[in-house]
Design an enzyme around this catalytic site. Structure first.
Site, short mmCIF file in Angstrom:
data_model
loop_
_atom_site.label_atom_id
_atom_site.label_comp_id
_atom_site.label_asym_id
_atom_site.label_seq_id
_atom_site.Cartn_x
_atom_site.Cartn_y
_atom_site.Cartn_z
CG ASP A 120 -1.88 -6.71 -2.28
OD1 ASP A 120 -2.80 -5.87 -2.31
OD2 ASP A 120 -1.70 -7.47 -1.31
CB SER A 121 2.51 -8.02 1.08
OG SER A 121 1.46 -7.98 2.00
CB THR A 136 -0.93 -0.02 1.24
OG1 THR A 136 -1.81 -1.12 1.08
CG2 THR A 136 -1.73 1.25 1.38
N1 ASN Z 1 -2.86 -5.36 0.59
C1 ASN Z 1 -1.78 -4.52 1.03
C2 ASN Z 1 -0.51 -5.34 0.98
O1 ASN Z 1 -0.27 -6.11 1.86
C3 ASN Z 1 -2.06 -4.01 2.43
C4 ASN Z 1 -1.11 -2.96 2.93
O2 ASN Z 1 0.02 -2.85 2.53
N2 ASN Z 1 -1.55 -2.12 3.86
O3 ASN Z 1 0.24 -5.25 0.04
#
Ligand code: ASN
Length: 562
Positions: free
Chosen positions: A102-103, A27
């Site tokens: 995206d992780s 994010t």
């Molecule tokens: N979906 C995002 C990720 O893990 C969530 C984040 O980074 N806040 O890449």
């Protein structure tokens, strides 16, 4: 007296730390798209270069980054923070991965990419910040903590709940806090910085989907906390490698043959058996109730299923579903699991247990027995070893610390190993990475004092080989400058290398004494004007200063060693 990592001004010039920021996605770098937030490239230019806290506006400078296993170097534009409370500036560059993720899509391949990037650039930077999505951040931290072996520098992972380009975000504070930690404190661990706290990476879990306080490490206090005044490091907690080995990585993790299963009321032994009979399964993390309890099943059917799988060579590790506390054999339901051969994971998080299992199973010669044994032992501070006594020393005030460090310094200089050992028995071991008025740590002193056994002993206690003194010198530089060949070799074996800012002076000195400098990693080279100027400065230091550096140069002049 300075706190560990705090180095004040160098002859009015400000010391710079070099940090490599590795961008994997998440994010923190995302932008809106028709299909929702997606990672975007150009983080350094778009998000950092226009912000005064990330860019002091100094003339553009490039730094080298090794970009692949062949050692190819790419020149990257860098930015520099304004001067911090600790009298340093942090120079950094952002290295973006080809594919930003995206992780929730990251896996062992992505972890290996991070580990390799750190390894390729290990000697070029003081420390590393990894930008990563929050969803699987705790898994990545845990995996990296096992992959990075004999780590001597800080690796800080962070991300954010809101993108950097959103008006109200946590990205700015998380990144700036990470840069300050990485740029000032030698915390040789894989850490996670979030919402003003620095956690041990393999103790952390994501605990909130949208709160800014997204992470916690419920079974281990934060390693550091940032307040409005400063970042306070809890040095007593900091884990340090304690062996004479260089930094290296192990990227081969067997993630394909491990799984995780959460016990629930009414779970059937057949369900557990079905998981345990998955093709090729080698390890299972069982998330149990409370202090490690699971239903026996009718006629002990559950216990039999587990015991059978263990006999087939599957390692089963017991961790608790509770956020805090440890698995311990208190109840009959828990004891029957350990009787069946299930290993206690104590207070490990599921993330740490799963990645540790994948790491151990991939080691050469791994047998189920030795993997099971290692799962209950702390390798990187990932579990609280119950057998280890916890000593609580009286809280020292500043003068006591100064006193202790001075007494230790004298013992080192006198070559009194027994005294050094006695002092370390009663002192906090952070004294090893504390610095005197000239920025010298006990390792600096030992590196340029004759007693090799003392240096060996201090290294085995976890002294850092990477801290620099007030003149920006590493212990390796001092040892080479003092002509102490064996010290140089021992330091190099422990992962020491010359800092990039020491290279010019080192090349110059190597002309006079190629042997010992060769051991320190420096070959003979042409002298440029800049180097000649530097030599003059060196001479000046050796004449005027009573610092270790000066003494070392004098020792070398009288030809103390090869
Ligand atoms: N979906 C995002 C990720 O893990 C969530 C984040 O980074 N806040 O890449």
């Amino acid at each position: 007296m300075m706190e560990n990592g705090t180095v004040p001004e160098k002859n009015n010039a400000v010391l710079e730390s070099r940090v490599l920021i590795i961008m994997t996605g998440g994010t923190i770098c995302m932008r809106p798209s028709p299909s929702g937030f997606v990672p975007a490239r150009g983080f350094q230019e778009q998000c950092l270069s226009r912000v005064p806290t990330f860019n002091d506006g100094s003339p553009p400078a490039t730094i080298d980054v090794v970009v692949n296993a062949a050692g190819d170097i790419k020149s990257h534009p860098s930015l520099r923070t304004p001067q911090t409370t600790y009298g340093r500036q942090v120079r950094y560059t952002v290295f973006e991965f080809e594919e930003l993720l995206d992780s929730s899509s990251i896996d062992a391949k992505g972890w290996a990419e991070i580990a390799h990037t750190i390894e390729w650039n290990y000697t070029l930077f003081d420390s590393f910040v990894v930008l990563h999505g929050t969803d699987s951040l705790a898994y990545t931290c845990s995996a990296l903590s096992f992959m990075l072996q004999n780590l001597g520098k800080s690796v800080v992972l962070t991300g954010s709940q809101a993108p950097m380009l959103e008006l109200q975000n946590d990205a700015t504070d998380n990144l700036l806090g990470s840069l300050v930690v990485a740029g000032h404190f030698m915390i040789p661990e894989v850490c996670l910085y979030f919402n003003n706290k620095l956690f041990r990476g393999n103790r952390s879990s994501k605990v909130a989907a949208s709160d800014f306080a997204a992470f916690d490490s419920p079974n281990c206090p934060p390693l550091a906390v940032t307040t409005s005044m400063r970042t306070n490091v809890n040095w007593q907690l900091v884990y340090r490698p304690r062996s004479i080995q260089q930094f290296h990585i192990q990227t081969n993790l067997d993630t394909k043959h491990v799984a995780c299963l959460r016990i629930f009321p009414g779970i059937q032994p057949e369900m557990v058996d079905a998981v345990l009979r998955l093709d090729g399964l080698r390890g299972l993390v069982l998330e149990t109730f409370g202090a490690g309890n699971a239903p026996h099943g009718q006629d002990n059917a559950m216990t039999k299923v587990l015991a059978d799988a263990i006999k087939r060579g599957i390692v089963i590790v017991n961790v608790t579903q509770c956020l805090t506390g440890s698995v311990s054999p208190v109840y009959a339901t828990g004891m029957s699991l350990s009787n069946a051969g299930v290993v206690a994971g104590f207070d490990m998080t599921t993330e740490a247990a799963l990645t540790k299992l994948a790491y151990l199973l991939a080691l050469p010669d791994a047998t189920p027995d030795c993997v099971a044994r290692q799962m209950s032992v702390s390798l990187r501070g990932e579990l609280t070893a119950s057998s280890q006594p916890v000593f609580q020393h009286p809280i020292h005030t500043l003068p006591d610390r100064v006193q202790a460090l001075t007494i230790l310094g004298y013992a080192i200089a006198q070559g009194d190993l027994v005294r050094v050992q006695e002092i370390l028995k009663t002192e906090h071991d952070w004294i090893l990475n504390d610095a005197d008025y000239s920025g010298n740590t006990p390792i600096h002193l030992a590196a340029s004092s004759p007693g090799l056994p003392i240096l060996h002993f201090l290294l085995l206690q976890g002294g850092s080989v990477h801290l620099r003194n007030r003149n920006g010198r590493t212990p390796l530089f001092l040892a080479a400058n003092a002509g102490l060949a064996e010290h140089v070799l021992l330091l190099r074996k422990s992962g020491a290398h010359l800092h990039s800012e020491e290279q010019t002076a080192a090349h110059l000195l190597a002309r006079r004494r190629p042997g010992v400098w060769g051991l320190a990693g420096i070959g003979p080279q042409e002298i440029s004007n800049a180097e000649l100027e530097e030599e003059e400065e060196e001479k000046e230091k050796s004449r005027g200063s009573d610092s270790i550096d000066g003494l070392a140069i004098r020792a070398q002049r009288v030809g103390s060693a090869p």
